[in-house]
Design a protein around this motif. Sequence first.
Motif, PDB file in Angstrom:
ATOM      1  N   VAL A 149     -97.250  86.005  -5.520  1.00  0.00           N
ATOM      2  CA  VAL A 149     -96.341  86.911  -6.052  1.00  0.00           C
ATOM      3  C   VAL A 149     -94.979  86.590  -5.568  1.00  0.00           C
ATOM      4  CG1 VAL A 149     -95.522  89.212  -6.699  1.00  0.00           C
ATOM      5  CG2 VAL A 149     -97.947  88.625  -6.709  1.00  0.00           C
ATOM      6  N   SER A 150     -93.932  86.276  -6.238  1.00  0.00           N
ATOM      7  CA  SER A 150     -92.709  86.086  -5.690  1.00  0.00           C
ATOM      8  C   SER A 150     -91.928  87.112  -5.027  1.00  0.00           C
ATOM      9  CB  SER A 150     -91.576  85.601  -7.003  1.00  0.00           C
ATOM     10  OG  SER A 150     -92.096  84.255  -7.426  1.00  0.00           O
ATOM     11  N   ASP A 151     -91.215  87.051  -4.020  1.00  0.00           N
ATOM     12  CA  ASP A 151     -90.541  88.200  -3.382  1.00  0.00           C
ATOM     13  C   ASP A 151     -89.537  88.721  -4.381  1.00  0.00           C
ATOM     14  OD1 ASP A 151     -87.611  87.357  -2.468  1.00  0.00           O
ATOM     15  OD2 ASP A 151     -89.094  85.713  -2.645  1.00  0.00           O
ATOM     16  N   ARG A 152     -89.272  89.974  -4.292  1.00  0.00           N
ATOM     17  CA  ARG A 152     -88.050  90.993  -5.202  1.00  0.00           C
ATOM     18  C   ARG A 152     -87.218  91.527  -4.047  1.00  0.00           C
ATOM     19  NH1 ARG A 152     -89.213  87.393  -8.284  1.00  0.00           N
ATOM     20  NH2 ARG A 152     -89.778  87.620 -10.253  1.00  0.00           N
ATOM     21  N   LEU A 153     -86.117  91.739  -4.622  1.00  0.00           N
ATOM     22  CA  LEU A 153     -85.291  92.879  -3.944  1.00  0.00           C
ATOM     23  C   LEU A 153     -85.639  94.075  -4.042  1.00  0.00           C
ATOM     24  CD1 LEU A 153     -81.689  91.726  -5.183  1.00  0.00           C
ATOM     25  CD2 LEU A 153     -82.808  91.129  -2.826  1.00  0.00           C
ATOM     26  N   VAL A 155     -85.862  98.067  -5.417  1.00  0.00           N
ATOM     27  CA  VAL A 155     -85.441  98.542  -6.607  1.00  0.00           C
ATOM     28  C   VAL A 155     -84.046  99.355  -6.437  1.00  0.00           C
ATOM     29  CG1 VAL A 155     -86.557 100.859  -6.311  1.00  0.00           C
ATOM     30  CG2 VAL A 155     -86.188  99.920  -8.844  1.00  0.00           C
ATOM     31  N   ILE A 158     -81.064  97.059  -7.495  1.00  0.00           N
ATOM     32  CA  ILE A 158     -80.634  96.750  -8.910  1.00  0.00           C
ATOM     33  C   ILE A 158     -80.296  97.883  -9.637  1.00  0.00           C
ATOM     34  CG2 ILE A 158     -81.882  94.581  -8.719  1.00  0.00           C
ATOM     35  CD1 ILE A 158     -84.222  95.931 -10.566  1.00  0.00           C
ATOM     36  N   TYR A 175     -80.148  95.095   1.383  1.00  0.00           N
ATOM     37  CA  TYR A 175     -81.076  94.504   0.343  1.00  0.00           C
ATOM     38  C   TYR A 175     -81.506  93.135   0.545  1.00  0.00           C
ATOM     39  CZ  TYR A 175     -79.156  98.736  -1.996  1.00  0.00           C
ATOM     40  OH  TYR A 175     -78.352 100.094  -2.231  1.00  0.00           O
ATOM     41  N   TYR A 176     -80.827  92.398   1.152  1.00  0.00           N
ATOM     42  CA  TYR A 176     -81.387  90.899   1.145  1.00  0.00           C
ATOM     43  C   TYR A 176     -82.111  90.573   2.790  1.00  0.00           C
ATOM     44  CZ  TYR A 176     -79.051  89.743  -2.865  1.00  0.00           C
ATOM     45  OH  TYR A 176     -78.446  89.571  -4.056  1.00  0.00           O
ATOM     46  N   LYS A 179     -85.548  89.239   2.138  1.00  0.00           N
ATOM     47  CA  LYS A 179     -85.712  88.116   1.732  1.00  0.00           C
ATOM     48  C   LYS A 179     -85.405  86.929   2.784  1.00  0.00           C
ATOM     49  CE  LYS A 179     -83.949  87.384  -2.472  1.00  0.00           C
ATOM     50  NZ  LYS A 179     -85.117  86.631  -3.546  1.00  0.00           N
TER      51      LYS A 179
END
Length: 232
Positions: A149-153, A155, A158, A175-176, A179
Amino acid sequence: MSDTLLTRLIDEAQHTQTMGNLQLYSVVVTRSSEMKARLAPAHFNQPMVTQAPVVLTICADFNRTTRWCEERKAEPGYDNILSFQNAATDALLFTQTLCNLAEEEGLGYCFLGTTVYLPQMIIDTLKLPRLVIPVATITLGWPDEDAKVSDRLPVEAIMHNEEYRDYSSDDIDKYYDNKEKLEENIEFCRINNKETLAQIFTDIRYTKRDNEAMSEGWLKALKQQGFLNCKL
């Protein structure tokens, strides 16, 4: 993957919401090794194009609706950027629904963002007529293993309540943070001799020069396919 399963998935996906109930999209199914090899250069020869059992090119399509109007004594006016936007939205909504349905069946898929980079190659290969332009490509098949599963910011990065709230420096840091701290991203920076992960995107992956060159190609393709017949 059987033709029966693929046809069923496409049939179910076409119940997605659509502008004016016009279904402003078409799907070109590519199974043959020869055609996949011809499509591969348009996607920078990514191996999944030739290795996947099926490649689906989803197109924004106002050709079919225009032909229907012409055959029914109606005068169409769909050779403009608004019509492209409507058709592209229809096509992408359909694409997402199709991906969801495929995943429910246990299929694996990959969305190729390269579709809009070299559109003319796809147009020529698939012989797309006026008012038809590719907007998405999906490679589809049975996966060998479970994909990571790819990393995501988070919620909150966004989601904006009531109105858009611009980002402060502290917001960006927060937020980053996850990542940028992933081991693979730290290693990515190291092997590319970059100070920050953001520089990987600006200096290597999506450069200003490449973006401008491919934007020019995209505009030329839109004009050739008949979607820019409007005054600015």
